[in-house]
Design a protein around this motif. Structure first.
Motif, PDB file in Angstrom:
ATOM      1  N   THR A 152     -25.275 -14.882 -20.777  1.00 47.80           N
ATOM      2  CA  THR A 152     -26.596 -14.263 -20.854  1.00 47.80           C
ATOM      3  C   THR A 152     -27.365 -14.489 -19.556  1.00 47.80           C
ATOM      4  OG1 THR A 152     -27.680 -16.247 -21.716  1.00 47.80           O
ATOM      5  CG2 THR A 152     -26.645 -14.758 -23.334  1.00 47.80           C
ATOM      6  N   PRO A 153     -28.392 -13.695 -19.297  1.00 44.02           N
ATOM      7  CA  PRO A 153     -29.215 -13.923 -18.101  1.00 44.02           C
ATOM      8  C   PRO A 153     -29.835 -15.311 -18.083  1.00 44.02           C
ATOM      9  CG  PRO A 153     -29.680 -11.769 -19.063  1.00 44.02           C
ATOM     10  CD  PRO A 153     -28.808 -12.490 -20.036  1.00 44.02           C
ATOM     11  N   GLU A 154     -30.192 -15.808 -19.260  1.00 46.94           N
ATOM     12  CA  GLU A 154     -30.800 -17.140 -19.344  1.00 46.94           C
ATOM     13  C   GLU A 154     -29.803 -18.215 -18.911  1.00 46.94           C
ATOM     14  OE1 GLU A 154     -32.921 -14.200 -21.404  1.00 46.94           O
ATOM     15  OE2 GLU A 154     -30.858 -14.865 -21.839  1.00 46.94           O
ATOM     16  N   GLN A 155     -28.564 -18.090 -19.355  1.00 44.96           N
ATOM     17  CA  GLN A 155     -27.533 -19.040 -18.940  1.00 44.96           C
ATOM     18  C   GLN A 155     -27.317 -18.993 -17.433  1.00 44.96           C
ATOM     19  OE1 GLN A 155     -24.392 -17.609 -21.759  1.00 44.96           O
ATOM     20  NE2 GLN A 155     -24.063 -19.789 -22.136  1.00 44.96           N
ATOM     21  N   GLU A 184     -26.483  -5.116 -20.268  1.00 43.73           N
ATOM     22  CA  GLU A 184     -26.161  -6.510 -19.957  1.00 43.73           C
ATOM     23  C   GLU A 184     -25.962  -6.710 -18.454  1.00 43.73           C
ATOM     24  OE1 GLU A 184     -23.894  -7.481 -24.201  1.00 43.73           O
ATOM     25  OE2 GLU A 184     -22.810  -6.586 -22.525  1.00 43.73           O
ATOM     26  N   LEU A 185     -25.288  -5.776 -17.827  1.00 40.51           N
ATOM     27  CA  LEU A 185     -25.087  -5.867 -16.377  1.00 40.51           C
ATOM     28  C   LEU A 185     -26.407  -5.735 -15.626  1.00 40.51           C
ATOM     29  CD1 LEU A 185     -21.833  -3.745 -15.934  1.00 40.51           C
ATOM     30  CD2 LEU A 185     -22.056  -6.216 -15.660  1.00 40.51           C
ATOM     31  N   GLN A 186     -27.275  -4.880 -16.120  1.00 35.80           N
ATOM     32  CA  GLN A 186     -28.581  -4.696 -15.487  1.00 35.80           C
ATOM     33  C   GLN A 186     -29.346  -6.022 -15.458  1.00 35.80           C
ATOM     34  OE1 GLN A 186     -29.965  -1.802 -14.157  1.00 35.80           O
ATOM     35  NE2 GLN A 186     -31.757  -2.991 -13.527  1.00 35.80           N
ATOM     36  N   LYS A 187     -29.347  -6.721 -16.573  1.00 35.23           N
ATOM     37  CA  LYS A 187     -30.094  -7.976 -16.655  1.00 35.23           C
ATOM     38  C   LYS A 187     -29.476  -9.065 -15.789  1.00 35.23           C
ATOM     39  CE  LYS A 187     -31.899  -7.006 -21.296  1.00 35.23           C
ATOM     40  NZ  LYS A 187     -31.886  -7.412 -22.725  1.00 35.23           N
ATOM     41  N   LEU A 188     -28.146  -9.143 -15.778  1.00 33.26           N
ATOM     42  CA  LEU A 188     -27.490 -10.130 -14.922  1.00 33.26           C
ATOM     43  C   LEU A 188     -27.735  -9.811 -13.448  1.00 33.26           C
ATOM     44  CD1 LEU A 188     -24.044 -10.517 -16.751  1.00 33.26           C
ATOM     45  CD2 LEU A 188     -25.944 -12.131 -16.769  1.00 33.26           C
ATOM     46  N   GLY A 189     -27.686  -8.525 -13.118  1.00 29.86           N
ATOM     47  CA  GLY A 189     -27.919  -8.115 -11.742  1.00 29.86           C
ATOM     48  C   GLY A 189     -29.321  -8.435 -11.266  1.00 29.86           C
ATOM     49  N   GLU A 190     -30.296  -8.301 -12.143  1.00 32.73           N
ATOM     50  CA  GLU A 190     -31.675  -8.611 -11.783  1.00 32.73           C
ATOM     51  C   GLU A 190     -31.842 -10.096 -11.448  1.00 32.73           C
ATOM     52  OE1 GLU A 190     -33.816  -7.167 -15.139  1.00 32.73           O
ATOM     53  OE2 GLU A 190     -33.727  -5.058 -14.503  1.00 32.73           O
ATOM     54  N   VAL A 191     -31.159 -10.943 -12.213  1.00 30.49           N
ATOM     55  CA  VAL A 191     -31.222 -12.380 -11.930  1.00 30.49           C
ATOM     56  C   VAL A 191     -30.597 -12.664 -10.564  1.00 30.49           C
ATOM     57  CG1 VAL A 191     -30.433 -14.667 -12.658  1.00 30.49           C
ATOM     58  CG2 VAL A 191     -31.216 -13.014 -14.373  1.00 30.49           C
ATOM     59  N   CYS A 192     -29.485 -12.024 -10.278  1.00 31.52           N
ATOM     60  CA  CYS A 192     -28.808 -12.247  -8.997  1.00 31.52           C
ATOM     61  C   CYS A 192     -29.667 -11.778  -7.826  1.00 31.52           C
ATOM     62  CB  CYS A 192     -27.459 -11.528  -8.985  1.00 31.52           C
ATOM     63  SG  CYS A 192     -26.233 -12.271 -10.090  1.00 31.52           S
ATOM     64  N   LEU A 193     -30.305 -10.630  -7.972  1.00 29.54           N
ATOM     65  CA  LEU A 193     -31.187 -10.155  -6.909  1.00 29.54           C
ATOM     66  C   LEU A 193     -32.367 -11.098  -6.701  1.00 29.54           C
ATOM     67  CD1 LEU A 193     -31.539  -6.264  -7.263  1.00 29.54           C
ATOM     68  CD2 LEU A 193     -30.399  -7.557  -5.461  1.00 29.54           C
ATOM     69  N   HIS A 195     -32.504 -14.197  -7.031  1.00 22.86           N
ATOM     70  CA  HIS A 195     -32.124 -15.451  -6.376  1.00 22.86           C
ATOM     71  C   HIS A 195     -31.192 -15.246  -5.183  1.00 22.86           C
ATOM     72  CE1 HIS A 195     -33.928 -18.064  -9.455  1.00 22.86           C
ATOM     73  NE2 HIS A 195     -33.555 -17.128 -10.317  1.00 22.86           N
ATOM     74  N   ASN A 196     -31.008 -13.983  -4.763  1.00 24.69           N
ATOM     75  CA  ASN A 196     -30.145 -13.674  -3.612  1.00 24.69           C
ATOM     76  C   ASN A 196     -28.732 -14.218  -3.805  1.00 24.69           C
ATOM     77  OD1 ASN A 196     -29.603 -12.525  -1.089  1.00 24.69           O
ATOM     78  ND2 ASN A 196     -30.038 -14.437  -0.012  1.00 24.69           N
ATOM     79  N   VAL A 197     -28.172 -13.947  -4.978  1.00 25.22           N
ATOM     80  CA  VAL A 197     -26.815 -14.376  -5.319  1.00 25.22           C
ATOM     81  C   VAL A 197     -25.897 -13.147  -5.308  1.00 25.22           C
ATOM     82  CG1 VAL A 197     -25.341 -15.346  -7.130  1.00 25.22           C
ATOM     83  CG2 VAL A 197     -27.589 -16.357  -6.667  1.00 25.22           C
ATOM     84  N   LEU A 198     -24.823 -13.212  -4.536  1.00 26.67           N
ATOM     85  CA  LEU A 198     -23.882 -12.103  -4.441  1.00 26.67           C
ATOM     86  C   LEU A 198     -23.128 -11.929  -5.755  1.00 26.67           C
ATOM     87  CD1 LEU A 198     -22.485 -10.055  -2.402  1.00 26.67           C
ATOM     88  CD2 LEU A 198     -20.714 -11.826  -2.160  1.00 26.67           C
ATOM     89  N   MET A 199     -22.973 -10.685  -6.203  1.00 23.19           N
ATOM     90  CA  MET A 199     -22.166 -10.393  -7.388  1.00 23.19           C
ATOM     91  C   MET A 199     -20.764  -9.995  -6.956  1.00 23.19           C
ATOM     92  SD  MET A 199     -24.830  -8.365  -9.907  1.00 23.19           S
ATOM     93  CE  MET A 199     -25.552  -7.343  -8.616  1.00 23.19           C
ATOM     94  N   VAL A 200     -19.768 -10.712  -7.481  1.00 21.72           N
ATOM     95  CA  VAL A 200     -18.365 -10.389  -7.244  1.00 21.72           C
ATOM     96  C   VAL A 200     -17.848  -9.756  -8.518  1.00 21.72           C
ATOM     97  CG1 VAL A 200     -16.089 -11.287  -6.646  1.00 21.72           C
ATOM     98  CG2 VAL A 200     -18.155 -12.346  -5.670  1.00 21.72           C
ATOM     99  N   ALA A 220     -23.111   0.417  -9.432  1.00 19.87           N
ATOM    100  CA  ALA A 220     -23.586   1.787  -9.623  1.00 19.87           C
ATOM    101  C   ALA A 220     -24.963   1.857 -10.268  1.00 19.87           C
ATOM    102  CB  ALA A 220     -22.583   2.562 -10.487  1.00 19.87           C
ATOM    103  N   LEU A 221     -25.524   0.713 -10.650  1.00 20.46           N
ATOM    104  CA  LEU A 221     -26.790   0.726 -11.389  1.00 20.46           C
ATOM    105  C   LEU A 221     -28.001   0.920 -10.490  1.00 20.46           C
ATOM    106  CD1 LEU A 221     -26.135  -2.044 -14.073  1.00 20.46           C
ATOM    107  CD2 LEU A 221     -25.772   0.431 -14.219  1.00 20.46           C
ATOM    108  N   SER A 222     -27.889   0.562  -9.219  1.00 19.19           N
ATOM    109  CA  SER A 222     -28.996   0.793  -8.287  1.00 19.19           C
ATOM    110  C   SER A 222     -28.498   0.556  -6.871  1.00 19.19           C
ATOM    111  CB  SER A 222     -30.177  -0.136  -8.574  1.00 19.19           C
ATOM    112  OG  SER A 222     -29.891  -1.467  -8.166  1.00 19.19           O
ATOM    113  N   ASP A 223     -29.218   1.076  -5.909  1.00 19.06           N
ATOM    114  CA  ASP A 223     -28.871   0.849  -4.506  1.00 19.06           C
ATOM    115  C   ASP A 223     -28.969  -0.627  -4.155  1.00 19.06           C
ATOM    116  OD1 ASP A 223     -28.414   3.546  -4.122  1.00 19.06           O
ATOM    117  OD2 ASP A 223     -30.411   3.942  -3.273  1.00 19.06           O
ATOM    118  N   GLU A 224     -29.946  -1.318  -4.753  1.00 18.59           N
ATOM    119  CA  GLU A 224     -30.118  -2.753  -4.486  1.00 18.59           C
ATOM    120  C   GLU A 224     -28.920  -3.538  -5.019  1.00 18.59           C
ATOM    121  OE1 GLU A 224     -33.853  -0.675  -4.259  1.00 18.59           O
ATOM    122  OE2 GLU A 224     -32.410  -0.812  -5.929  1.00 18.59           O
TER     123      GLU A 224
END
Length: 394
Positions: A152-155, A184-193, A195-200, A220-224
């Motif tokens: 989860t994003p909280e985890q 679910e990917l949208q929420k995880l991606g927002e957390v990564c953005l 905190h400037n964490v790269l998604m692999v 594919a969810l956003s340019d960011e």
């Protein structure tokens, strides 16, 4: 000779003992059913074999650019546009000697000593080892079975530190077969953005999905998100080409370019013939891919029902890949064994069924079963497992 510290940190594969024992029993003439395979049990489609032969006969057996032949990179770019709604240029793509090499090269490029990579558990066994080889530190999150093995994003937010460099997202997953949806990917991606964490994003099983939910690439969810994501993929699972060793990575030029430079000093280039075979895989029709997916789907439905009918075994039905990851802890207790590893070893010795204990995947209450074997073998394996459990119940 004193070995390098980096190799001293490696953890032996949890499958080695089971595999060695299974091979020993087979050598003695026993009828062993192996459910540990991490590859399709189909041969590479004929049109791909023909393309490889043509490449050889045409003399395409020389060195290639380190990052892959231009035609294959273009085919990969077209694949991203067609299947994932993503636009990349040639500079955004590197072809590698399998998806595993893409991951290895990526971690070597982005990690310094002490950098952290978040790895959700259950995980593919090579993720933490490759991070350690790059002198990074794997940080694990337990993806709860009650949440279909998804974090989860909280985890995610709780384990991010100033040292966190990246997080690995494997969807569909090895070993669980679970799959993240768009929300679910949208929420995880927002957390990564945040905190400037790269998604692999490891998407190697994207063609093997057995539900109405489509595969979604987080890039594919956003340019960011796209600018903050490295996609890992290849033809191994989708086109039954595991031995050809062709994978690739796509992402920001600032990461792909040094990956290409590093590859030039390690592998020189992926095998030329295999690259032309992969080119045919992406350029020609994909009916064999769909045929294989349909067979896997039928096997999944049958084995899932058979496993859940065994006392002490419960299983979340996966949506992709070709693995089931049942929880066998109750069966282990009911049959008098201390650990899943002990239980799996006894099952192999008595009933000649080889399963992979979940210990190596960060899930010691589970086992991984591959249904990349025939339907008859799956039915026979389930019957043997059930007999083993019933014969040992106290």
């Amino acid at each position: 000779m004193e070995l390098a510290n980096r190799v001293k940190t490696l953890t032996p594969s949890a499958t080695l003992a089971i595999t060695a024992k299974a091979n020993e029993l087979k050598g003695q003439g026993h009828d062993v059913i192996g459910l540990g395979a991490g590859e399709p049990d189909f041969n590479t489609p004929t049109y791909i074999l023909d393309a490889a032969e043509e490449a050889m006969r045409n003399g395409l057996t020389k060195y290639t650019p380190s990052g892959g032949i231009p035609a294959l990179k273009q085919a990969i770019i077209e694949k991203f546009a067609r299947d994932n709604g993503l636009t990349y240029s040639s500079d955004n793509v590197i072809v590698t000697t399998g998806a595993k090499h893409a991951l290895y090269t990526l971690f070597q490029v982005i990690l310094n000593k002490g950098d952290e990579v978040i790895v959700p558990a259950p995980y593919w066994v090579s993720y933490p080892e490759q991070v350690k080889l790059a002198e990074g530190t794997p940080v694990f999150i337990n993806a709860e079975e009650e949440n279909n093995f998804k974090v989860t994003p909280e985890q995610l937010r709780k384990v991010i530190t100033p040292k966190t460099k990246a997080v690995v997202i494997n969807s569909p997953s090895n070993p669980t077969g679970m799959m993240y949806n768009r929300q679910e990917l949208q929420k995880l991606g927002e957390v990564c953005l945040e905190h400037n964490v790269l998604m692999v994003s490891d998407e190697i099983y994207e063609k093997l999905i057995y539900s109405d939910d489509p595969h979604v690439s987080v890039a594919a969810l956003s340019d960011e998100f796209k600018a903050n994501t490295i996609i890992i993929n290849g033809v191994s699972k989708s086109h039954a080409m595991t031995g050809w060793r062709i994978g690739y990575a796509a992402g920001p030029v600032g990461i792909i370019k040094p990956m290409t430079s590093l590859a030039s000093h390690s592998t020189s280039n992926p095998t030329s013939i295999a690259q032309y075979a992969a080119l045919a895989a992406y350029r020609a029709y994909e009916q064999p891919v769909e045929d294989m997916r349909r067979v896997f789907s039928e096997r999944l439905d049958v084995l899932y029902e058979l496993l859940n009918d065994i006392p002490g075994i419960s299983c979340v039905k996966p949506k992709g890949a070709f693995y089931l990851f049942p929880n066998v802890q109750n069966a282990v207790k009911q049959t008098g064994y201390d650990t899943v590893d002990d239980w799996a070893k006894a099952l192999l010795e008595e009933e000649k069924v080889a399963l992979v204990p979940g210990t190596g995947f960060g899930a010691p209450e589970n086992v991984r079963l591959s249904y990349a074997v025939s339907m008859d073998a799956l039915k026979e394996a389930a019957e043997r497992i059930k007999r083993f459990v019933e014969n040992h119940q106290s």
